[in-house]
Design an enzyme around this catalytic site. Structure first.
Site, mmCIF file in Angstrom:
data_model
loop_
_atom_site.group_PDB
_atom_site.id
_atom_site.type_symbol
_atom_site.label_atom_id
_atom_site.label_comp_id
_atom_site.label_asym_id
_atom_site.label_seq_id
_atom_site.Cartn_x
_atom_site.Cartn_y
_atom_site.Cartn_z
ATOM 1 N N ALA A 112 -0.951 53.820 -29.278
ATOM 2 C CA ALA A 112 -1.060 53.801 -27.821
ATOM 3 C C ALA A 112 -2.320 53.043 -27.439
ATOM 4 O O ALA A 112 -3.237 52.873 -28.253
ATOM 5 C CB ALA A 112 -1.114 55.219 -27.264
ATOM 6 N N MET A 113 -2.376 52.612 -26.205
ATOM 7 C CA MET A 113 -3.600 51.980 -25.717
ATOM 8 C C MET A 113 -4.697 53.035 -25.615
ATOM 9 O O MET A 113 -4.431 54.246 -25.674
ATOM 10 C CB MET A 113 -3.359 51.332 -24.359
ATOM 11 C CG MET A 113 -2.223 50.317 -24.348
ATOM 12 S SD MET A 113 -2.363 49.038 -25.640
ATOM 13 C CE MET A 113 -3.852 48.191 -25.134
ATOM 14 N N ALA A 114 -5.931 52.604 -25.459
ATOM 15 C CA ALA A 114 -7.049 53.544 -25.377
ATOM 16 C C ALA A 114 -6.857 54.539 -24.237
ATOM 17 O O ALA A 114 -7.278 55.695 -24.314
ATOM 18 C CB ALA A 114 -8.359 52.793 -25.209
ATOM 19 N N ARG A 148 18.941 64.652 -25.333
ATOM 20 C CA ARG A 148 19.661 64.157 -24.163
ATOM 21 C C ARG A 148 20.973 63.530 -24.609
ATOM 22 O O ARG A 148 20.992 62.543 -25.344
ATOM 23 C CB ARG A 148 18.806 63.137 -23.425
ATOM 24 C CG ARG A 148 17.475 63.736 -22.970
ATOM 25 C CD ARG A 148 16.374 62.724 -22.792
ATOM 26 N NE ARG A 148 15.072 63.360 -23.020
ATOM 27 C CZ ARG A 148 13.929 62.711 -23.078
ATOM 28 N NH1 ARG A 148 13.905 61.392 -22.944
ATOM 29 N NH2 ARG A 148 12.807 63.350 -23.297
ATOM 30 N N CYS A 153 32.966 83.675 -48.721
ATOM 31 C CA CYS A 153 33.875 82.568 -49.030
ATOM 32 C C CYS A 153 34.383 82.626 -50.465
ATOM 33 O O CYS A 153 35.499 82.174 -50.749
ATOM 34 C CB CYS A 153 33.173 81.240 -48.776
ATOM 35 S SG CYS A 153 32.812 80.937 -47.025
ATOM 36 N N GLU A 164 34.788 76.431 -46.518
ATOM 37 C CA GLU A 164 35.892 76.848 -47.368
ATOM 38 C C GLU A 164 36.982 77.548 -46.557
ATOM 39 O O GLU A 164 38.175 77.302 -46.749
ATOM 40 C CB GLU A 164 35.388 77.802 -48.462
ATOM 41 C CG GLU A 164 34.319 77.198 -49.354
ATOM 42 C CD GLU A 164 32.917 77.534 -48.872
ATOM 43 O OE1 GLU A 164 32.061 77.864 -49.714
ATOM 44 O OE2 GLU A 164 32.663 77.467 -47.636
ATOM 45 N N TRP A 172 6.818 51.407 -23.638
ATOM 46 C CA TRP A 172 7.452 51.783 -24.900
ATOM 47 C C TRP A 172 6.968 50.851 -25.996
ATOM 48 O O TRP A 172 6.936 49.635 -25.804
ATOM 49 C CB TRP A 172 8.978 51.710 -24.816
ATOM 50 C CG TRP A 172 9.553 52.577 -23.750
ATOM 51 C CD1 TRP A 172 10.023 52.169 -22.547
ATOM 52 C CD2 TRP A 172 9.722 53.998 -23.786
ATOM 53 N NE1 TRP A 172 10.484 53.239 -21.827
ATOM 54 C CE2 TRP A 172 10.313 54.375 -22.572
ATOM 55 C CE3 TRP A 172 9.434 54.965 -24.736
ATOM 56 C CZ2 TRP A 172 10.615 55.708 -22.279
ATOM 57 C CZ3 TRP A 172 9.732 56.266 -24.437
ATOM 58 C CH2 TRP A 172 10.323 56.632 -23.227
ATOM 59 N N GLU A 180 6.356 65.490 -33.564
ATOM 60 C CA GLU A 180 6.137 64.342 -32.687
ATOM 61 C C GLU A 180 4.848 64.597 -31.934
ATOM 62 O O GLU A 180 4.821 65.355 -30.965
ATOM 63 C CB GLU A 180 7.281 64.193 -31.686
ATOM 64 C CG GLU A 180 8.614 63.862 -32.283
ATOM 65 C CD GLU A 180 9.616 63.499 -31.190
ATOM 66 O OE1 GLU A 180 9.436 62.440 -30.551
ATOM 67 O OE2 GLU A 180 10.555 64.271 -30.976
ATOM 68 N N LEU A 217 10.584 66.723 -24.729
ATOM 69 C CA LEU A 217 10.912 67.087 -26.110
ATOM 70 C C LEU A 217 12.294 67.715 -26.243
ATOM 71 O O LEU A 217 12.509 68.600 -27.077
ATOM 72 C CB LEU A 217 9.847 68.028 -26.700
ATOM 73 C CG LEU A 217 8.414 67.484 -26.767
ATOM 74 C CD1 LEU A 217 7.488 68.520 -27.367
ATOM 75 C CD2 LEU A 217 8.340 66.189 -27.550
#
Length: 408
Positions: free
Chosen positions: A168-170, A213, A90, A58, A176, A316, A210
């Site tokens: 994800a893989m084991a 960027r 305000c 305002e 990615w 995340e 984390l």
């Protein structure tokens, strides 16, 4: 055009302005203001709140309007404040400017305001209309409303998965799963969050940063400038019950703060480790243990709201902490990014949810949106027990979706 349609059109404009502050207003709400000539219905001036400590929407609009504000109609996405903080009230600024009418999308749940701004305006003889596009205004500030109304931040869980529900893989390899558009979108999601939170296992395995960027935000045309958007790094929170974060972890090298949260009853045994981590740049918080002997997650959310004024938390993390937050009823929204790939039965699952031994115990979700993000898909969902919580207004201004990838 009917008076109601005019109000909606101008409030829509104010909401678009408010979104320009999506990445910079923490811990304040995102607010926009449009001043309109009451005779011609033409816009006189506009303003939005950019960052805490600076002019509110305002005040910015009134400064641009000058004497033209006399007799104008002000459209504001949130009730004008009535108290003096780092800036003046305000509501009194609008009264002093001589506006004739104020249209407000929603009341401010902040106890310091909570209807007092409206009362001041009406007491000065100004006509006040409340509730125009209220649901859209609430969706713009889910974290601020959650902190004021529930005493905890709005928690958004972001995960990326394959078509067969694996993250994800084991071995833990995951970069990615999703594409570059999603990697850019996760940066925008971090930028709008007060806190980015993860578990120690994820941070150790990925050596996560984390951080936000600037070169990956994809907002080069934003009027505030891309560097300004990345300047306010969110607080990084790592749930680390036994303080296992390596002293050379990349997360400690980033601009901004990193908070490690450990269990209070282990604090004395971890005193030396705590000193080393603090010397390396970390802050350490000890909280009571929950029933599982790990950090009490509800207590952590209350702490972030009260002591850090955290509005939105971006979670995340891996399956264990994600599942624990969901099981504790602390996840308000899920952003699930599904990539057109298969990782197989040995790969890591999306969530670790104990007690799901029958169909009667399944955790149902309500899907709010499915949208293509590059070559991937974003599924926005809320737990079925929280369907009264509005879906947040995420990144509408640039037409993209949100999120992806691992916690890098």
């Amino acid at each position: 055009m009917s008076p109601e349609s005019r109000d909606i059109a101008h409030m829509s404009h104010a909401l678009r302005l408010a979104r320009l502050g999506s990445y910079t207003t923490h811990p304040n709400p995102r607010v926009g203001c449009v001043l309109v000539d009451s005779d011609t219905d033409s816009v006189i001036a506009t303003g939005f709140h950019v960052r805490a400590g600076e002019g509110h929407a305002e005040v910015n609009a009134l400064a641009s309007a000058g004497e033209r504000a006399v007799g104008a109609v002000a459209y504001v996405t949130l009730e004008p404040c009535s108290h003096t903080g780092r800036t003046g009230p305000c509501a009194r600024a609008l009264i002093a400017a001589g506006v004739s009418r104020v249209v407000i999308a929603m009341r401010d749940p902040n106890p310091q305001v909570a209807g007092r701004g409206i009362a001041l305006l009406e007491g000065a003889g100004i006509t006040v209309t409340v509730g125009v596009m209220m649901s859209e205004a609430r969706a713009l500030n889910p974290g601020f409303l959650s902190r004021m109304e529930r005493g905890r931040p709005f928690v958004r869980l972001k995960q990326a998965m394959s078509l067969d529900g694996r993250t994800a893989m084991a071995s833990g390899e995951s970069q990615w799963i999703t594409g570059p558009e999603a990697r850019s979108a996760v940066q925008r999601l971090r930028a709008r969050s007060s806190v980015v939170m993860s578990g120690i296992e994820s941070v150790i395995f990925d050596d996560s940063r984390l951080n936000v960027r600037a070169d990956q935000l994809g907002l080069e045309d934003h009027p505030l400038g891309i560097e300004a958007l990345a300047a306010l790094q969110p607080l990084r929170v790592v749930v680390d019950s036994r303080l296992r974060l390596p002293l050379a972890a990349r997360i400690l090298e980033q601009d901004g703060r990193t908070l490690l949260v450990c269990v209070a009853d282990k604090a004395s045994a971890l005193a030396e480790r705590r000193m080393l981590l603090e010397a390396a740049g970390a802050e350490v918080l000890s909280l009571p243990a929950g029933k599982d002997g790990r950090v009490d997650l509800a207590a952590l959310m209350s702490y972030l709201a009260e002591h850090e004024q955290a509005n939105e938390v971006l979670l995340e993390t891996g399956a264990v902490l994600a599942g624990a937050m969901l099981s504790a009823g602390l996840v308000d929204e899920m952003q699930l990014f599904m990539a057109p790939t298969l990782l197989g039965g040995e790969a890591r699952p999306l969530l670790a949810l104990p007690g799901l031994d029958s169909m009667a115990n399944q955790r149902r979700l309500e899907i709010r949106e499915i949208r293509a993000i590059g070559r991937d898909w974003r599924i926005t969902a809320v737990p079925a027990t929280l369907t009264e919580v509005e879906t947040s207004d995420v990144e509408i201004e640039d037409g993209t979706g949100v999120n992806a990838v691992t916690s890098d």
